[in-house]
Scaffold this active site. Structure first.
Site, short mmCIF file in Angstrom:
data_model
loop_
_atom_site.label_atom_id
_atom_site.label_comp_id
_atom_site.label_asym_id
_atom_site.label_seq_id
_atom_site.Cartn_x
_atom_site.Cartn_y
_atom_site.Cartn_z
CB CYS A 112 -5.07 -10.57 42.41
SG CYS A 112 -5.12 -10.65 44.19
CG HIS A 251 -7.49 -7.50 41.51
ND1 HIS A 251 -8.39 -8.42 41.99
CD2 HIS A 251 -6.57 -7.32 42.49
CE1 HIS A 251 -8.03 -8.78 43.20
NE2 HIS A 251 -6.94 -8.12 43.53
CG ASN A 281 -8.46 -8.67 46.77
OD1 ASN A 281 -8.66 -9.54 45.91
ND2 ASN A 281 -7.28 -8.15 47.01
N1 ACO Z 1 -8.91 -1.15 60.96
C1 ACO Z 1 -8.45 -0.07 61.63
N2 ACO Z 1 -7.16 0.34 61.57
C2 ACO Z 1 -6.34 -0.39 60.78
C3 ACO Z 1 -6.76 -1.51 60.07
C4 ACO Z 1 -8.10 -1.89 60.18
N3 ACO Z 1 -8.63 -2.93 59.53
N4 ACO Z 1 -5.71 -2.01 59.39
C5 ACO Z 1 -4.66 -1.22 59.65
N5 ACO Z 1 -5.04 -0.24 60.51
C6 ACO Z 1 -4.23 0.84 61.06
C7 ACO Z 1 -2.76 0.53 61.05
O1 ACO Z 1 -2.41 -0.21 62.20
C8 ACO Z 1 -2.16 1.91 61.04
O2 ACO Z 1 -2.22 2.42 62.36
P1 ACO Z 1 -0.98 3.27 62.96
O3 ACO Z 1 -0.86 4.47 62.05
O4 ACO Z 1 -1.43 3.58 64.34
O5 ACO Z 1 0.21 2.36 62.83
C9 ACO Z 1 -3.15 2.73 60.20
O6 ACO Z 1 -4.38 1.98 60.22
C10 ACO Z 1 -2.71 2.92 58.78
O7 ACO Z 1 -2.32 1.67 58.24
P2 ACO Z 1 -1.75 1.55 56.79
O8 ACO Z 1 -1.28 0.16 56.56
O9 ACO Z 1 -0.79 2.68 56.58
O10 ACO Z 1 -3.05 1.82 55.94
P3 ACO Z 1 -3.16 2.09 54.39
O11 ACO Z 1 -3.75 3.40 54.16
O12 ACO Z 1 -1.88 1.76 53.67
O13 ACO Z 1 -4.24 1.01 53.94
C11 ACO Z 1 -4.47 -1.15 52.93
C12 ACO Z 1 -3.97 -0.37 54.13
C13 ACO Z 1 -5.97 -0.93 52.79
C14 ACO Z 1 -4.18 -2.64 53.13
C15 ACO Z 1 -3.76 -0.65 51.67
O14 ACO Z 1 -2.38 -0.60 51.90
C16 ACO Z 1 -4.03 -1.51 50.46
O15 ACO Z 1 -5.15 -1.57 49.96
N6 ACO Z 1 -2.99 -2.13 49.90
C17 ACO Z 1 -3.12 -2.91 48.67
C18 ACO Z 1 -3.66 -4.27 48.93
C19 ACO Z 1 -3.95 -4.95 47.60
O16 ACO Z 1 -4.35 -4.30 46.66
N7 ACO Z 1 -3.74 -6.21 47.46
C20 ACO Z 1 -3.98 -6.78 46.12
C21 ACO Z 1 -3.31 -7.96 45.92
S1 ACO Z 1 -4.00 -9.22 46.94
C22 ACO Z 1 -3.56 -10.74 46.25
O17 ACO Z 1 -2.82 -10.82 45.30
C23 ACO Z 1 -4.08 -11.95 46.92
#
Ligand code: ACO
Length: 327
Positions: A112, A251, A281
């Site tokens: 990214c 980003h 993203n």
């Molecule tokens: N829909 C519904 N529920 C979901 C989904 C979904 N799409 N995805 C995960 N869940 C569930 C999980 O299973 C979990 O359930 P559980 O509590 O029963 O286990 C719950 O939602 C919470 O999951 P978390 O992973 O804790 O969710 P979080 O609030 O951390 O959000 C996310 C996840 C959006 C991916 C976040 O962590 C994030 O944005 N991270 C950064 C990603 C990023 O910025 N990447 C950039 C670099 S990418 C690159 O370089 C190519």
């Protein structure tokens, strides 16, 4: 050292729009979860066009916007984590399509942060007199490497490309650039394997898939810390204050990361230009697509100071403090 400025921008995203509700038909998710956790509403997904195609479309727009001849371009750098092929580079494929016969061409891999790294390379080539006009691109077809059965990643990404033309100039438009990397535990945190090692002289057959895996929480934590740091570093370098900055172009990964960065920097979130609701993203493409939208919409005036800031797989991070020079 020569001065460098941005003289044109371009971008391209595929026509097909995939809304959050469309994803709920293929994995267990819903619009409410995706919108509240990320800010993403929809993304563009290709109908077969590959990364070089998207890059070429963005490049042609940037060339038109800069009003230059493709033969003036003497460097093409493409930041991408999803090239068409190992060989040739996406940059060489773009070169052939746009007729930039005088260019040296290569891709760089910085996920990214790819566009900020490419911008830095183009800037250094011009500063040191290696070239006069550089085409820098961030482009991805992430849809071909996303695991469409993993709801925690497949809802995040989209396809697209953005480009900018840099040129040697009297005035200085690229005021400062800060980049860095942290390779510790890198593949565990955010990865996508290439082909496995297999040859007739080894016995083991190495099985591995080549799809994106990510530890979302770790990357989230990294993003919230590194975005403010990158912004502070480029400001410090120029003895500038965040109040002097018209827009920050981050980003486009997650609205919550951007809100957290705004809070840490004690500034209004409105200073950050946001379009992740429309594109998701798009990795290396996200910053140049945003920059081109801002240019097209007339948001940027000559003399405005802006900051581009990226972070992602590698782990990589970087920022650029830019003075807008296009009238
Ligand atoms: N829909 C519904 N529920 C979901 C989904 C979904 N799409 N995805 C995960 N869940 C569930 C999980 O299973 C979990 O359930 P559980 O509590 O029963 O286990 C719950 O939602 C919470 O999951 P978390 O992973 O804790 O969710 P979080 O609030 O951390 O959000 C996310 C996840 C959006 C991916 C976040 O962590 C994030 O944005 N991270 C950064 C990603 C990023 O910025 N990447 C950039 C670099 S990418 C690159 O370089 C190519």
């Amino acid at each position: 050292m020569n001065n460098v400025k941005i003289i044109g921008t371009g971008s391209y995203a595929p026509d097909r729009i995939i809304k959050n509700i469309d994803l709920s038909k293929i994995v267990d998710t819903n619009d409410e979860w995706i919108s509240t956790r990320t800010g993403i509403k929809e993304r563009r997904i290709t109908e077969g066009e590959n990364t070089s195609f998207l890059s070429t479309k963005a490049a042609l727009q940037a060339i038109k916007n800069a009003d230059i001849d493709p033969l003036d371009i003497d460097l093409i750098v493409v930041g991408t984590a999803s090239p068409d092929s190992f060989i040739p580079s996406t940059a060489c494929l773009v070169q052939a399509e746009i007729g930039a016969e005088n260019a040296t061409c290569f891709d760089i891999s910085a996920a990214c942060t790819g566009f900020v790294y490419a911008l830095n390379i183009g800037t250094q080539f011009i500063k040191t007199g290696q070239c006069k006009t550089a085409l820098v691109i961030g482009a991805e077809v992430l849809s071909k490497i996303v695991d469409w059965s993993d709801r925690s990643t497949c809802v995040l990404f989209g396809d697209g490309a953005g480009a900018a033309i840099l040129q040697k100039s009297e005035d200085n438009g690229i005021l400062s650039i800060y980049t860095g990397s942290d390779g510790r535990n890198a593949a565990k945190l955010l990865g996508c394997s290439a082909v496995p090692v297999n040859n007739p002289f080894i016995n083991t057959i190495n099985e591995q898939n080549s799809l994106v895996t990510m530890s979302g929480k770790d990357i989230f934590r990294f993003g919230t810390k590194i975005v403010p740091k990158c912004i502070e570093e480029v400001l410090k370098n120029q003895d500038c204050k965040v109040q002097d900055i018209k827009y920050i172009v981050p980003h486009q990964a997650n609205m919550r990361i951007i809100d957290s960065a705004a809070k840490r920097l004690d500034i209004d979130s409105n200073k950050f230009y946001i379009n992740l609701d429309k594109y998701g993203n798009t990795s290396a493409a996200s910053i140049p697509i945003a920059l081109d939208e801002m240019n097209k919409d007339g948001l940027l005036k000559k003399g405005d100071k802006i900051i581009l800031v990226g972070f992602g797989g590698g782990l990589t991070f970087g920022s650029a403090l830019i003075e807008w020079m296009i009238n």
